[in-house]
Design a protein around this motif. Structure first.
Motif, short mmCIF file in Angstrom:
data_model
loop_
_atom_site.label_atom_id
_atom_site.label_comp_id
_atom_site.label_asym_id
_atom_site.label_seq_id
_atom_site.Cartn_x
_atom_site.Cartn_y
_atom_site.Cartn_z
N GLU A 66 -4.98 -1.59 -7.79
CA GLU A 66 -5.39 -0.40 -8.52
C GLU A 66 -6.86 -0.05 -8.33
O GLU A 66 -7.29 1.06 -8.66
N VAL A 67 -7.67 -0.97 -7.81
CA VAL A 67 -9.10 -0.66 -7.61
C VAL A 67 -9.47 -0.60 -6.12
O VAL A 67 -10.63 -0.46 -5.79
N TYR A 68 -8.47 -0.67 -5.25
CA TYR A 68 -8.77 -0.66 -3.81
C TYR A 68 -9.50 0.62 -3.40
O TYR A 68 -10.37 0.59 -2.52
N TYR A 69 -9.17 1.75 -4.02
CA TYR A 69 -9.77 3.03 -3.63
C TYR A 69 -11.29 3.00 -3.70
O TYR A 69 -11.98 3.78 -3.03
N LEU A 71 2.08 -1.53 5.22
CA LEU A 71 1.01 -1.10 6.12
C LEU A 71 0.55 0.34 5.86
O LEU A 71 -0.53 0.73 6.33
N SER A 72 1.34 1.12 5.13
CA SER A 72 0.93 2.51 4.86
C SER A 72 0.08 2.62 3.59
O SER A 72 -0.33 3.72 3.21
N PHE A 73 -0.19 1.49 2.95
CA PHE A 73 -0.94 1.49 1.69
C PHE A 73 -2.31 2.15 1.84
O PHE A 73 -2.71 2.98 1.03
N VAL A 74 -3.04 1.78 2.89
CA VAL A 74 -4.39 2.31 3.09
C VAL A 74 -4.34 3.83 3.29
O VAL A 74 -5.14 4.57 2.71
N LYS A 75 -3.40 4.29 4.08
CA LYS A 75 -3.28 5.73 4.34
C LYS A 75 -2.97 6.49 3.06
O LYS A 75 -3.56 7.54 2.80
N LEU A 125 -6.02 6.60 0.87
CA LEU A 125 -7.01 7.53 1.43
C LEU A 125 -6.63 8.97 1.11
O LEU A 125 -7.48 9.77 0.70
N ASN A 126 -5.35 9.30 1.27
CA ASN A 126 -4.88 10.66 0.96
C ASN A 126 -5.05 10.99 -0.52
O ASN A 126 -5.47 12.09 -0.89
N ASN A 127 -4.72 10.03 -1.38
CA ASN A 127 -4.86 10.24 -2.82
C ASN A 127 -6.32 10.39 -3.23
O ASN A 127 -6.66 11.17 -4.12
N TYR A 128 -7.17 9.59 -2.59
CA TYR A 128 -8.60 9.59 -2.94
C TYR A 128 -9.26 10.92 -2.59
O TYR A 128 -10.00 11.48 -3.40
N MET A 175 -5.40 5.53 -8.94
CA MET A 175 -4.58 4.90 -7.91
C MET A 175 -3.52 3.99 -8.52
O MET A 175 -3.02 3.09 -7.87
N GLY A 176 -3.23 4.20 -9.81
CA GLY A 176 -2.31 3.31 -10.49
C GLY A 176 -0.87 3.42 -10.05
O GLY A 176 -0.04 2.61 -10.42
#
Length: 276
Positions: free
Chosen positions: A77-80, A11-15, A18-21, A1-2
């Motif tokens: 970088e570690v939110y995922y 606000l689109s950070f979480v989305k 999630l898509n990357n994860y 997630m770097g």
């Protein structure tokens, strides 16, 4: 997630995370369908799942919460890793069993089991690629055999219970303490990643601790031996006991000329005892 950060995405950070994860794996969609399935059925045994999931989406998966509160922690970088909290596997398995229970005949049970199994296999990217991506570990510890031998060589030579070392690359640096936590690392993980150009880490290069570590990294990682005294002083200040290098490293001769002793070679690596 770097490659994502809250400041840029807002606000689109979480989305985006999630898509990357999840990538092209459909299990998160199945998880949402399971939640809806149990919610519509008003099944009391799943109330805990529903409440728990709702709590997650109201807090750490809430874009507003993440933007204005989590962003203060500076841990984009570690939110995922928060997605590990979702009980996807448990709820998906429970839902499959619940669906199979609807069958009144053995044939229906077998048919539903077969269909659900095929569905999970075909939509699970890692399973589809298992025959091309799978690799057998070298040993039961699931680390390179060379790393095991490096640790054995150091412990056979060292009288110190916790010798301090410098690793030759990020792979050895990240894995060696997972296998052998008695070994101490001279270079901090984050400092090393920053020095190697990772944009997610920021350091004040004028601090004494960074300067000392940088003097060692210049030699070990960049083969710059122009500031010999600075390097030797850094080894002494950090009380580093061993330096691990590739056996083809151009600084091997430099170390031997400065009283660093070769104590062993294994599978492309050479270990030097420092004069400390």
């Amino acid at each position: 997630m770097g490659d994502v950060n809250i400041d840029e995405l807002g606000l689109s950070f979480v989305k985006v995370c999630l898509n990357n994860y999840w990538g092209n794996i459909c299990f998160f969609g199945f998880f949402a369908a399971c939640i809806l399935w149990f919610f519509c059925r008003k099944k009391h045994s799943t109330n805990l799942f529903l409440i728990y999931t709702a709590f997650l989406f109201l807090t750490i998966y809430n874009p507003i919460f993440v933007k204005y509160i989590f962003s203060k922690l500076g841990s984009d970088e570690v939110y995922y890793r928060f997605f590990w909290l979702l009980p996807v596997s448990i709820l998906l398995g429970y839902c499959c069993v619940n669906i199979i229970d609807y069958s009144k005949t053995k044939f229906g049970t077998y048919a539903l089991s077969f269909v659900l199994t095929i569905l999970i296999i075909l939509t699970g990217s890692p399973v589809k690629n298992i025959f091309t991506d799978i690799s057998m570990p070298d040993n039961l510890f699931k680390v390179p055999d060379s790393l095991l031998e490096i640790c054995n060589i150091i412990h056979r030579d060292s009288e110190d219970e916790n010798p301090k070392i410098v690793a030759p690359d990020t792979t050895i640096h990240m894995l060696i303490r997972q296998y052998d936590p008695s070994l101490l690392l001279t270079i901090d993980r984050n400092t090393l990643l920053y020095r190697l150009g990772n944009p997610n880490f920021v350091f004040d290069e004028n601090t004494p601790s960074y300067q000392v570590q940088d003097a060692i990294m210049e030699v070990v990682y960049y083969n710059d031996i122009s500031q010999k005294n600075k390097f030797i002083n850094a080894i002494e200040k950090t009380k580093t006991n061993y330096i691990i290098l590739y056996d083809t490293s151009p600084i091997c001769d430099f170390l031997q000329e400065n009283s660093f002793e070769n104590i062993g070679i294994t599978d492309g690596y050479v270990i030097y005892r420092t004069p400390v």
